[in-house]
Design a protein around this motif. Sequence first.
Motif, PDB file in Angstrom:
ATOM      1  N   LEU A 163      39.101  48.261   8.313  1.00  0.00           N
ATOM      2  CA  LEU A 163      39.492  48.235   9.720  1.00  0.00           C
ATOM      3  C   LEU A 163      40.374  47.046  10.062  1.00  0.00           C
ATOM      4  O   LEU A 163      41.199  47.128  10.981  1.00  0.00           O
ATOM      5  CB  LEU A 163      38.241  48.201  10.611  1.00  0.00           C
ATOM      6  N   VAL A 164      40.212  45.945   9.343  1.00  0.00           N
ATOM      7  CA  VAL A 164      40.912  44.706   9.690  1.00  0.00           C
ATOM      8  C   VAL A 164      42.437  44.844   9.664  1.00  0.00           C
ATOM      9  O   VAL A 164      43.113  44.418  10.607  1.00  0.00           O
ATOM     10  CB  VAL A 164      40.443  43.553   8.775  1.00  0.00           C
ATOM     11  N   PRO A 165      43.056  45.431   8.608  1.00  0.00           N
ATOM     12  CA  PRO A 165      44.525  45.534   8.612  1.00  0.00           C
ATOM     13  C   PRO A 165      45.067  46.306   9.812  1.00  0.00           C
ATOM     14  O   PRO A 165      46.088  45.914  10.402  1.00  0.00           O
ATOM     15  CB  PRO A 165      44.835  46.271   7.295  1.00  0.00           C
ATOM     16  N   ALA A 166      44.402  47.382  10.202  1.00  0.00           N
ATOM     17  CA  ALA A 166      44.853  48.160  11.356  1.00  0.00           C
ATOM     18  C   ALA A 166      44.693  47.347  12.635  1.00  0.00           C
ATOM     19  O   ALA A 166      45.563  47.373  13.516  1.00  0.00           O
ATOM     20  CB  ALA A 166      44.073  49.464  11.453  1.00  0.00           C
ATOM     21  N   ALA A 167      43.588  46.619  12.765  1.00  0.00           N
ATOM     22  CA  ALA A 167      43.372  45.787  13.952  1.00  0.00           C
ATOM     23  C   ALA A 167      44.433  44.700  14.059  1.00  0.00           C
ATOM     24  O   ALA A 167      44.957  44.423  15.153  1.00  0.00           O
ATOM     25  CB  ALA A 167      41.977  45.165  13.906  1.00  0.00           C
ATOM     26  N   GLN A 168      44.777  44.082  12.937  1.00  0.00           N
ATOM     27  CA  GLN A 168      45.812  43.063  12.949  1.00  0.00           C
ATOM     28  C   GLN A 168      47.178  43.660  13.274  1.00  0.00           C
ATOM     29  O   GLN A 168      47.970  43.052  14.012  1.00  0.00           O
ATOM     30  CB  GLN A 168      45.855  42.349  11.597  1.00  0.00           C
ATOM     31  N   ALA A 169      47.463  44.862  12.750  1.00  0.00           N
ATOM     32  CA  ALA A 169      48.739  45.513  13.037  1.00  0.00           C
ATOM     33  C   ALA A 169      48.868  45.874  14.514  1.00  0.00           C
ATOM     34  O   ALA A 169      49.976  45.913  15.065  1.00  0.00           O
ATOM     35  CB  ALA A 169      48.886  46.766  12.173  1.00  0.00           C
ATOM     36  N   LEU A 170      47.745  46.112  15.184  1.00  0.00           N
ATOM     37  CA  LEU A 170      47.750  46.450  16.608  1.00  0.00           C
ATOM     38  C   LEU A 170      47.608  45.207  17.495  1.00  0.00           C
ATOM     39  O   LEU A 170      47.432  45.330  18.707  1.00  0.00           O
ATOM     40  CB  LEU A 170      46.613  47.428  16.914  1.00  0.00           C
ATOM     41  N   ASN A 171      47.701  44.012  16.865  1.00  0.00           N
ATOM     42  CA  ASN A 171      47.641  42.729  17.593  1.00  0.00           C
ATOM     43  C   ASN A 171      46.338  42.555  18.387  1.00  0.00           C
ATOM     44  O   ASN A 171      46.342  42.045  19.516  1.00  0.00           O
ATOM     45  CB  ASN A 171      48.836  42.591  18.538  1.00  0.00           C
ATOM     46  N   ILE A 172      45.244  42.990  17.814  1.00  0.00           N
ATOM     47  CA  ILE A 172      43.928  42.819  18.435  1.00  0.00           C
ATOM     48  C   ILE A 172      43.400  41.425  18.125  1.00  0.00           C
ATOM     49  O   ILE A 172      43.532  40.929  16.998  1.00  0.00           O
ATOM     50  CB  ILE A 172      42.954  43.894  17.920  1.00  0.00           C
ATOM     51  N   ASP A 173      42.820  40.788  19.134  1.00  0.00           N
ATOM     52  CA  ASP A 173      42.179  39.488  18.952  1.00  0.00           C
ATOM     53  C   ASP A 173      41.016  39.664  17.978  1.00  0.00           C
ATOM     54  O   ASP A 173      40.023  40.325  18.287  1.00  0.00           O
ATOM     55  CB  ASP A 173      41.677  38.973  20.306  1.00  0.00           C
TER      56      ASP A 173
END
Length: 330
Positions: free
Chosen positions: A242-252
Amino acid sequence: MWVVAATVIVMGMLSLPLMLRYGYDKKLASGVIIASGTLAQLIPPSLVLVILSDQIGVSVGDLFLGALIPGLMLSTSYILYILGLAFFQPEKVPLIPDDVVIPQGNQLIKQVFKAVVPPIILIFAVLGSIFFGVATPTEAGAVGAVGASILAAFNKRLTPQLIRDAAHSTAVITALVVMILFCSSMFSLVFDALGGKTLITNLLIGLPGGYWGFLIVSNIVIFILGAFLEFIEICFIAMPLLVPAAQALNIDMVWFGVVMAVNLQTAFISPPVGFSLFYLQSVAPKEVSTLDIHKSAIPFIILQFIVLLIVIAFPQTVRWLIDISATTGV
């Protein structure tokens, strides 16, 4: 999970029979133990947060600060719920019988001081050493072990047998974690080499709704996994996907980690296979059935979902203490 198991089992053995004897509603008594015992998963210094911080790549101190207010929100919601029941349905939360002797005056103050102050000092020593940059989380664990040993010595309970039992328990838990870490790392390497991580990342990023679509799906996935698996497997296997997608979506990422921790907290008490339900069931008196225990969790699950939605809707509940810490330089 081991802390939760120990807390729920001990409270189930000591507190539940006492509350039933004084006439408390058995569903309320069971639910309070299940929900409050599972708070160890979220309130610092939670092992869940320590492992999450490593997997999502954020400071464990920031994650501790971020989880503090949501954890207090959960405990406050439990208290308000119990007070509401005491006011509107007093038969479920009866008064203490007149024949029960309650210490008064200085004796009460002395007992409260002896029971509350030493653990608070120990918690402050562990968390304070992390928050103020004096020690890393690993070093803070040593601070906690030394502090707990000192308290045990003051209470005349520090025996060679206690030290041997603690060392054996630590070795077993460490071996289990290392084995899970080794297997999850092997899985992640093979999965990534075959292009699985890239496929999952692209799939999550391309979900309808973008940011909110990813957030809804990730919460549903973690909640379902949390009902069947321990948090270590989830942190080491599911979170890296999940982390790479969260980072790509600029999630804190600190906020995302706290949201996942609150989600796991909810999953662990959810019927039919929440871990805490079975921990309590193993030590509950005969008059408390499995159905009673499962039903007892429902009001607290609703409260936790409300807090989860508040944390999602208002990220400042997570960022507030972190921003204050950054501003003051603490």
